[in-house]
Design a protein around this motif. Sequence first.
Motif, short mmCIF file in Angstrom:
data_model
loop_
_atom_site.label_atom_id
_atom_site.label_comp_id
_atom_site.label_asym_id
_atom_site.label_seq_id
_atom_site.Cartn_x
_atom_site.Cartn_y
_atom_site.Cartn_z
N GLU A 28 7.98 23.40 12.81
CA GLU A 28 6.46 23.67 12.54
C GLU A 28 6.26 23.53 11.08
N GLY A 29 5.17 23.76 10.37
CA GLY A 29 5.00 23.78 8.98
C GLY A 29 4.22 22.34 8.35
N PHE A 30 4.31 22.20 7.23
CA PHE A 30 3.91 21.08 6.61
C PHE A 30 4.87 20.40 5.81
N VAL A 31 4.77 19.16 5.77
CA VAL A 31 5.55 18.29 4.74
C VAL A 31 4.91 17.37 3.54
N MET A 86 0.89 -1.08 0.10
CA MET A 86 0.13 0.04 -0.08
C MET A 86 0.89 1.20 -0.08
N ASP A 87 0.74 1.98 -1.02
CA ASP A 87 1.49 3.30 -1.01
C ASP A 87 0.44 4.48 -0.88
N ILE A 88 0.98 5.56 -0.19
CA ILE A 88 0.44 6.68 0.26
C ILE A 88 1.26 7.89 -0.02
N GLU A 89 0.62 8.91 -0.35
CA GLU A 89 1.06 10.24 -0.37
C GLU A 89 0.28 11.38 0.44
N PHE A 90 0.53 11.94 1.17
CA PHE A 90 0.02 13.12 1.93
C PHE A 90 0.88 14.31 2.15
N GLU A 91 0.19 15.44 2.43
CA GLU A 91 0.93 16.55 2.95
C GLU A 91 0.29 16.59 4.79
N ALA A 132 18.38 16.82 7.29
CA ALA A 132 18.79 16.71 5.77
C ALA A 132 17.78 17.37 5.04
N GLU A 133 16.63 17.41 5.28
CA GLU A 133 15.71 18.11 4.60
C GLU A 133 15.17 19.52 4.98
N GLY A 134 15.93 20.09 5.73
CA GLY A 134 15.52 21.36 6.27
C GLY A 134 14.21 21.79 6.88
N ILE A 135 13.86 20.61 7.61
CA ILE A 135 12.52 20.66 8.30
C ILE A 135 12.59 21.47 9.57
#
Length: 98
Positions: A86-89, A1-6, A80-83
């Motif tokens: 807070e915020g969204f990914v 099962m593959d999922i993509e979400f923000e 690594a991703e500059g996260i």
Amino acid sequence: MDIEFEGEIFRWTSREQDWFFVALPPELSADIREFPRPRRGFGAVRVDVLIGLTRWRTSIFPDAQRGAYILPLKRAVRDAEGIGEEGFVLVRLEVLDA
């Protein structure tokens, strides 16, 4: 099962440190709950995750307060991703136990 979400980043603070998570949408969490899979501690589900160019294996955990699974964001991934704190990914997630 593959999922993509923000998802929105949230912080959970313990006595010793802060932890950062992203909650899966409730409807996707419901879909994951429906798949038969081996029982794991705390209701964990093994997943392969991709955020930006960083891929790792971890587990998602049910959070009764949110009514959804939550994905822990390791410091190495956030760095690594500059996260930020807070915020969204944008998350791409493959459920391995399904």
